[in-house]
Write a protein that holds these residues in place. Structure first.
Motif, PDB file in Angstrom:
ATOM      1  N   LEU A 181       0.123  12.244  -5.353  1.00  0.00           N
ATOM      2  CA  LEU A 181       1.457  11.681  -5.147  1.00  0.00           C
ATOM      3  C   LEU A 181       1.978  11.130  -6.470  1.00  0.00           C
ATOM      4  CD1 LEU A 181       0.721   9.691  -1.861  1.00  0.00           C
ATOM      5  CD2 LEU A 181       1.619  12.008  -2.069  1.00  0.00           C
ATOM      6  N   GLN A 182       3.297  11.101  -6.616  1.00  0.00           N
ATOM      7  CA  GLN A 182       3.859  10.585  -7.857  1.00  0.00           C
ATOM      8  C   GLN A 182       3.662   9.073  -7.970  1.00  0.00           C
ATOM      9  OE1 GLN A 182       7.821  12.064  -9.044  1.00  0.00           O
ATOM     10  NE2 GLN A 182       7.678  13.546  -7.376  1.00  0.00           N
ATOM     11  N   GLN A 183       3.964   8.366  -6.894  1.00  0.00           N
ATOM     12  CA  GLN A 183       3.829   6.908  -6.908  1.00  0.00           C
ATOM     13  C   GLN A 183       3.665   6.398  -5.471  1.00  0.00           C
ATOM     14  OE1 GLN A 183       7.119   4.472  -8.571  1.00  0.00           O
ATOM     15  NE2 GLN A 183       5.535   3.613  -9.897  1.00  0.00           N
ATOM     16  N   PRO A 184       2.438   6.391  -4.948  1.00  0.00           N
ATOM     17  CA  PRO A 184       2.224   5.914  -3.579  1.00  0.00           C
ATOM     18  C   PRO A 184       2.526   4.431  -3.476  1.00  0.00           C
ATOM     19  CG  PRO A 184       0.132   6.178  -4.707  1.00  0.00           C
ATOM     20  CD  PRO A 184       1.178   6.744  -5.623  1.00  0.00           C
ATOM     21  N   ASN A 185       3.158   4.043  -2.369  1.00  0.00           N
ATOM     22  CA  ASN A 185       3.528   2.642  -2.219  1.00  0.00           C
ATOM     23  C   ASN A 185       3.272   2.169  -0.786  1.00  0.00           C
ATOM     24  OD1 ASN A 185       4.962   0.099  -2.181  1.00  0.00           O
ATOM     25  ND2 ASN A 185       6.018   0.742  -4.041  1.00  0.00           N
ATOM     26  N   GLY A 186       4.246   2.311   0.131  1.00  0.00           N
ATOM     27  CA  GLY A 186       4.061   1.877   1.506  1.00  0.00           C
ATOM     28  C   GLY A 186       2.981   2.673   2.214  1.00  0.00           C
ATOM     29  N   VAL A 198       1.635   7.656   4.287  1.00  0.00           N
ATOM     30  CA  VAL A 198       1.729   7.141   2.925  1.00  0.00           C
ATOM     31  C   VAL A 198       3.068   7.554   2.340  1.00  0.00           C
ATOM     32  CG1 VAL A 198       0.705   7.080   0.629  1.00  0.00           C
ATOM     33  CG2 VAL A 198      -0.771   7.372   2.623  1.00  0.00           C
ATOM     34  N   ALA A 199       3.790   6.571   1.798  1.00  0.00           N
ATOM     35  CA  ALA A 199       5.079   6.843   1.184  1.00  0.00           C
ATOM     36  C   ALA A 199       4.920   7.086  -0.313  1.00  0.00           C
ATOM     37  CB  ALA A 199       6.037   5.688   1.425  1.00  0.00           C
ATOM     38  N   ASP A 200       5.506   8.162  -0.787  1.00  0.00           N
ATOM     39  CA  ASP A 200       5.588   8.447  -2.214  1.00  0.00           C
ATOM     40  C   ASP A 200       6.974   7.988  -2.642  1.00  0.00           C
ATOM     41  OD1 ASP A 200       5.698   9.403  -4.770  1.00  0.00           O
ATOM     42  OD2 ASP A 200       5.002  11.417  -4.279  1.00  0.00           O
ATOM     43  N   ILE A 201       7.076   6.762  -3.134  1.00  0.00           N
ATOM     44  CA  ILE A 201       8.389   6.176  -3.372  1.00  0.00           C
ATOM     45  C   ILE A 201       9.127   6.877  -4.511  1.00  0.00           C
ATOM     46  CG2 ILE A 201       7.562   4.339  -4.922  1.00  0.00           C
ATOM     47  CD1 ILE A 201       9.583   2.471  -3.429  1.00  0.00           C
ATOM     48  N   GLY A 203       8.639  10.036  -5.405  1.00  0.00           N
ATOM     49  CA  GLY A 203       8.941  11.374  -4.921  1.00  0.00           C
ATOM     50  C   GLY A 203       9.925  11.392  -3.765  1.00  0.00           C
ATOM     51  N   ASN A 204      10.243  10.196  -3.237  1.00  0.00           N
ATOM     52  CA  ASN A 204      11.196  10.039  -2.128  1.00  0.00           C
ATOM     53  C   ASN A 204      10.796  10.865  -0.907  1.00  0.00           C
ATOM     54  OD1 ASN A 204      13.441   8.633  -1.155  1.00  0.00           O
ATOM     55  ND2 ASN A 204      14.783  10.380  -1.474  1.00  0.00           N
ATOM     56  N   LYS A 205       9.506  10.802  -0.583  1.00  0.00           N
ATOM     57  CA  LYS A 205       8.977  11.482   0.601  1.00  0.00           C
ATOM     58  C   LYS A 205       7.880  10.620   1.216  1.00  0.00           C
ATOM     59  CE  LYS A 205       9.651  16.234  -1.121  1.00  0.00           C
ATOM     60  NZ  LYS A 205      10.187  15.879  -2.460  1.00  0.00           N
ATOM     61  N   THR A 206       7.642  10.807   2.500  1.00  0.00           N
ATOM     62  CA  THR A 206       6.522  10.168   3.174  1.00  0.00           C
ATOM     63  C   THR A 206       5.682  11.237   3.846  1.00  0.00           C
ATOM     64  OG1 THR A 206       7.687   8.068   3.519  1.00  0.00           O
ATOM     65  CG2 THR A 206       5.849   8.548   5.008  1.00  0.00           C
ATOM     66  N   TYR A 207       4.362  11.116   3.707  1.00  0.00           N
ATOM     67  CA  TYR A 207       3.440  12.117   4.218  1.00  0.00           C
ATOM     68  C   TYR A 207       2.545  11.521   5.303  1.00  0.00           C
ATOM     69  CZ  TYR A 207       4.785  14.704   0.040  1.00  0.00           C
ATOM     70  OH  TYR A 207       5.513  15.361  -0.921  1.00  0.00           O
ATOM     71  N   ALA A 208       2.057  12.389   6.172  1.00  0.00           N
ATOM     72  CA  ALA A 208       1.077  12.014   7.189  1.00  0.00           C
ATOM     73  C   ALA A 208      -0.231  12.737   6.890  1.00  0.00           C
ATOM     74  CB  ALA A 208       1.575  12.390   8.580  1.00  0.00           C
ATOM     75  N   TYR A 209      -1.347  12.068   7.182  1.00  0.00           N
ATOM     76  CA  TYR A 209      -2.672  12.633   6.967  1.00  0.00           C
ATOM     77  C   TYR A 209      -3.530  12.406   8.208  1.00  0.00           C
ATOM     78  CZ  TYR A 209      -1.547  12.149   1.924  1.00  0.00           C
ATOM     79  OH  TYR A 209      -0.960  12.203   0.679  1.00  0.00           O
ATOM     80  N   ASP A 210      -4.492  13.289   8.418  1.00  0.00           N
ATOM     81  CA  ASP A 210      -5.510  13.076   9.439  1.00  0.00           C
ATOM     82  C   ASP A 210      -6.660  12.291   8.811  1.00  0.00           C
ATOM     83  OD1 ASP A 210      -4.046  14.540  11.264  1.00  0.00           O
ATOM     84  OD2 ASP A 210      -5.112  16.424  10.831  1.00  0.00           O
ATOM     85  N   ILE A 211      -7.050  11.192   9.451  1.00  0.00           N
ATOM     86  CA  ILE A 211      -8.121  10.347   8.953  1.00  0.00           C
ATOM     87  C   ILE A 211      -9.474  10.854   9.459  1.00  0.00           C
ATOM     88  CG2 ILE A 211      -9.097   8.022   9.028  1.00  0.00           C
ATOM     89  CD1 ILE A 211      -6.230   6.956   9.360  1.00  0.00           C
ATOM     90  N   GLN A 212     -10.400  11.036   8.554  1.00  0.00           N
ATOM     91  CA  GLN A 212     -11.751  11.473   8.899  1.00  0.00           C
ATOM     92  C   GLN A 212     -12.675  10.266   9.056  1.00  0.00           C
ATOM     93  OE1 GLN A 212     -11.904  15.012   9.299  1.00  0.00           O
ATOM     94  NE2 GLN A 212      -9.737  14.495   9.037  1.00  0.00           N
ATOM     95  N   ASP A 229       8.981   1.340   0.305  1.00  0.00           N
ATOM     96  CA  ASP A 229       8.241   0.265  -0.327  1.00  0.00           C
ATOM     97  C   ASP A 229       7.165  -0.249   0.624  1.00  0.00           C
ATOM     98  OD1 ASP A 229       7.365  -1.900  -1.780  1.00  0.00           O
ATOM     99  OD2 ASP A 229       9.349  -2.652  -2.269  1.00  0.00           O
ATOM    100  N   GLY A 230       7.565  -0.638   1.836  1.00  0.00           N
ATOM    101  CA  GLY A 230       6.620  -1.091   2.847  1.00  0.00           C
ATOM    102  C   GLY A 230       6.838  -0.338   4.142  1.00  0.00           C
ATOM    103  N   MET A 231       5.871  -0.424   5.076  1.00  0.00           N
ATOM    104  CA  MET A 231       5.962   0.344   6.311  1.00  0.00           C
ATOM    105  C   MET A 231       5.326  -0.409   7.471  1.00  0.00           C
ATOM    106  SD  MET A 231       4.799   4.026   4.738  1.00  0.00           S
ATOM    107  CE  MET A 231       5.112   4.983   6.211  1.00  0.00           C
ATOM    108  N   THR A 232       5.783  -0.089   8.683  1.00  0.00           N
ATOM    109  CA  THR A 232       5.112  -0.531   9.891  1.00  0.00           C
ATOM    110  C   THR A 232       5.265   0.542  10.956  1.00  0.00           C
ATOM    111  OG1 THR A 232       4.765  -2.397  11.379  1.00  0.00           O
ATOM    112  CG2 THR A 232       7.041  -1.794  10.959  1.00  0.00           C
TER     113      THR A 232
END
Length: 300
Positions: A181-186, A198-201, A203-212, A229-232
């Motif tokens: 990511l360019q700059q992970p934040n939230g 995880v938000a890439d602030i 890159g102006n995108k937010t991604y979803a991942y599967d947790i192992q 910046d932040g998330m809930t």
């Protein structure tokens, strides 16, 4: 110690573009208005609720963690606090803090004792832990973007990536789990511990991942075309992003609400209060709240 009654600082404001009384919002309570709960801070960040619903947040330039209680009282919880940014409570009532002063990750126990859990990665100073989410088994994910601070007493940037890290429940094993990511934040995860956002602030995108189970992240996919910046996250699986106000997306990544906040920057959000149905918003010099028809599902 700073104390204010809610009645003495409560200011109710209806902002352009925010919820209108009677509007059929999927997330905001009918007739609810955005309320300014407290102000005169330098820059607010990192809200997180304890088991009772009290909300803790940081005034980072003033190096303090504050507490907004369920009965509307404001107190200083810890000062100095290592220039803490993002916060999160674990199941044992410990407050985790992204302590930016020395680029560390702290654990603050209920009595106020501080333990430094992370101070480097492979012998090199972190960029600056920023936001954190603790999964159900006690493992923690945190973002480590690089924002140069005028209060730092350090040399040049040491890490080769702005990355996402996972600290195992043993509080010892630290792994870099995302570095593209360019700059992970939230950052925020689902209450079942299966999905991480995880938000890439930059890159102006937010991604979803599967947790192992071992903490690794797989199946990266685009969640929405907006950084944060932040998330809930709420009880319906909706994800809340910040920056210019609060933007709400359903679990498919479709925008379903926008809460305007009349501040230069909206940094972070969490659910709190006795019923976990108030959305608390840290925005520039103030703390806001708005009643919701949905509830929070964790510390954030």
């Amino acid at each position: 110690m700073l104390r204010f009654l809610a009645a003495s600082v409560l200011l109710i404001i209806l902002l352009p573009g925010s919820a209108t009384p009677g509007k059929d919002s999927p997330v905001i309570a009918p007739g609810a208005k955005l309320e300014k709960l407290a102000g005169n801070f330098k820059f607010t960040e990192g809200p997180a609720a304890d088991a009772e619903g009290n909300v803790y947040f940081t005034d980072q330039p003033n190096d303090r963690i504050l507490k907004w209680s369920v009965d509307g009282k404001l107190t200083t919880h810890l000062q100095p606090c290592g220039r803490s940014n993002g916060l999160c409570f674990d199941a044992k009532g410990n407050l985790w803090a992204c302590a930016d002063e020395k680029n560390e990750l702290w654990l603050i126990d209920p009595k106020g004792k501080v333990t430094v859990l992370v101070k480097d990665y492979k012998g090199k100073l972190l960029n600056g832990p920023n936001d954190i989410w603790i999964r159900p088994d006690g493992g923690a994910y945190f973002t480590d973007p690089y924002y140069k601070r005028d209060y730092w007493k350090r040399g040049p940037k040491e890490q080769d990536k702005e990355a996402v890290y996972y600290l195992a429940p043993d509080h010892k094993t630290l792994t870099r789990v995302a570095d593209d990511l360019q700059q992970p934040n939230g950052i925020i995860g689902t209450p079942d511990g299966k999905t991480l956002y995880v938000a890439d602030i930059r890159g102006n995108k937010t991604y979803a991942y599967d947790i192992q189970d071992d903490g690794a992240l797989k199946n990266k996919r685009l969640f929405c075309m907006l950084g944060s910046d932040g998330m809930t996250i709420d009880s319906a699986g909706n994800v809340y992003l910040t920056g210019k106000g609060v933007t709400v997306f359903d679990k498919t990544g479709k925008q379903i609400e926008k809460i305007a906040v009349d501040e230069p920057w909206t940094a972070n959000v969490c659910f709190g209060g006795k019923e976990r149905d108030t959305l608390f918003i840290t925005a520039s010099t103030a703390l806001y709240g708005i009643k919701m028809r949905v509830k929070g599902v964790g510390s954030q």
